[in-house]
Design an enzyme around this catalytic site. Structure first.
Site, short mmCIF file in Angstrom:
data_model
loop_
_atom_site.label_atom_id
_atom_site.label_comp_id
_atom_site.label_asym_id
_atom_site.label_seq_id
_atom_site.Cartn_x
_atom_site.Cartn_y
_atom_site.Cartn_z
N LEU A 182 60.01 40.51 2.58
CA LEU A 182 60.78 39.29 2.81
C LEU A 182 60.21 38.21 1.90
O LEU A 182 59.01 38.20 1.62
CB LEU A 182 60.67 38.84 4.27
CG LEU A 182 61.31 39.73 5.34
CD1 LEU A 182 61.03 39.16 6.73
CD2 LEU A 182 62.82 39.85 5.13
N ASP A 183 61.07 37.31 1.47
CA ASP A 183 60.60 36.20 0.64
C ASP A 183 59.66 35.31 1.44
O ASP A 183 59.69 35.29 2.67
CB ASP A 183 61.79 35.36 0.16
CG ASP A 183 62.78 36.17 -0.66
OD1 ASP A 183 62.33 37.12 -1.34
OD2 ASP A 183 63.98 35.86 -0.61
N ARG A 184 58.85 34.57 0.73
CA ARG A 184 57.85 33.70 1.37
C ARG A 184 58.49 32.76 2.41
O ARG A 184 57.97 32.58 3.51
CB ARG A 184 57.12 32.89 0.31
CG ARG A 184 56.08 31.93 0.87
CD ARG A 184 55.32 31.24 -0.24
NE ARG A 184 54.21 30.44 0.28
CZ ARG A 184 53.26 29.91 -0.48
NH1 ARG A 184 53.27 30.09 -1.78
NH2 ARG A 184 52.30 29.21 0.07
#
Length: 286
Positions: A119-121
């Site tokens: 998942l993106d930050r």
């Protein structure tokens, strides 16, 4: 020798995916790109250079939803980087996982132990981590065949023309900015299903969506929604920031995850609610 060649190939393809390979002045975004005689190929880093060992960090909190001998399901908080990369070498989810599950060091890629997706930050929500090689191989296979169901909640700008639909548009690395992805005829096939759950007019015009990934490209939901003129609220990278409605991060949450358990062959499902910060943001709308 063949195994080394395969390993180097995998590393080079990963470098291509990160925007780290140029042919002439153009960033290459496909591993199948053909190089012509006389063209200069430049790498941003040495793909076979030994990388630093990831040291376990017990200070990194790992919110575990489920664990057994084969898998770990995590509710990743927003702001936590999943694995080391350019510009972020410490205090990632991987560092915390290794402190709690040291056996992961032998699973998958050395710099992404146990990880089968990410998942993106700025995105919160569910991830599954493989705890052994057999589970890793099976989950990677399920992801490649689109057998893993991943459902997100997203808040986007304005009202959509259709209450539900499919965004079918290939995604590749931007030639202008290697940190961005973009819809491109040279990209990889990408499909996102969406459904409008609610619409708002105050304090701004926005829509609450359920999004389901058929494929799992980098930044896929964010890129697809921005491409149809409805960027995720708070997504600075893809045009989702508006001064009249400030947010602390992109309004995107991976709320549900289903897959066939690699140890039992049973279908398992997990779901988590919106985190407190997004719940508070949503309460501002009517």
């Amino acid at each position: 020798m063949r195994r080394r060649h395969v390993a180097v190939t995998i590393l080079v393809l990963a470098l291509v995916d990160r925007g780290g390979v140029r042919v002439g002045d153009v960033v290459v975004n496909k591993g199948s790109h053909r190089v012509r005689e006389g063209e200069v190929v430049a790498l941003a880093e040495d793909p076979v250079r030994p990388q630093a060992t990831i040291e376990p960090d017990p200070e990194v909190e790992v919110p575990v939803v489920h664990e057994d001998d084969d898998v770990i399901v995590i509710d990743k908080p927003a702001g936590l980087v999943v694995h080391p990369g350019a510009g972020h070498s410490g205090a990632t989810l991987v560092h915390g996982l290794l402190a709690r599950y040291p056996e992961l060091r032998e699973v998958g890629e050395p710099q992404r132990p146990g990880l089968v997706h990410r998942l993106d930050r700025g995105t919160s929500g569910l991830m599954v981590v493989a705890r052994n090689e057999d589970a890793y191989d099976e989950l990677v296979h399920q992801l490649s065949t689109h057998a893993v169901q991943r459902v997100y909640t997203a808040l986007v700008w304005r009202h959509l023309e259709h209450r539900q639909g499919v965004i079918d548009a290939p995604i590749g690395r931007s030639r202008r900015d290697p940190l961005r992805m973009t819809v491109s005829v040279e990209g990889r096939p990408s499909r996102t299903h969406y459904r409008v759950d609610a619409t708002f007019t105050d304090p701004v015009e926005a829509s609450l969506l359920t999004c389901e990934l058929e494929t799992g490209r980098t930044h896929q939901i964010r890129v697809h929604l921005a491409s149809i003129g409805h960027p995720v609220v708070g997504d600075e990278l893809y045009g989702g920031v508006r001064h009249r409605f400030a947010t602390s991060r992109p309004f995107l949450h991976a709320r549900a995850l289903s897959f066939v358990h690699p140890g039992t062959a049973d279908e398992v499902s997990f779901e988590v609610p919106l985190p407190a910060d997004l719940t508070a943001e949503l309460a501002r709308f009517s």
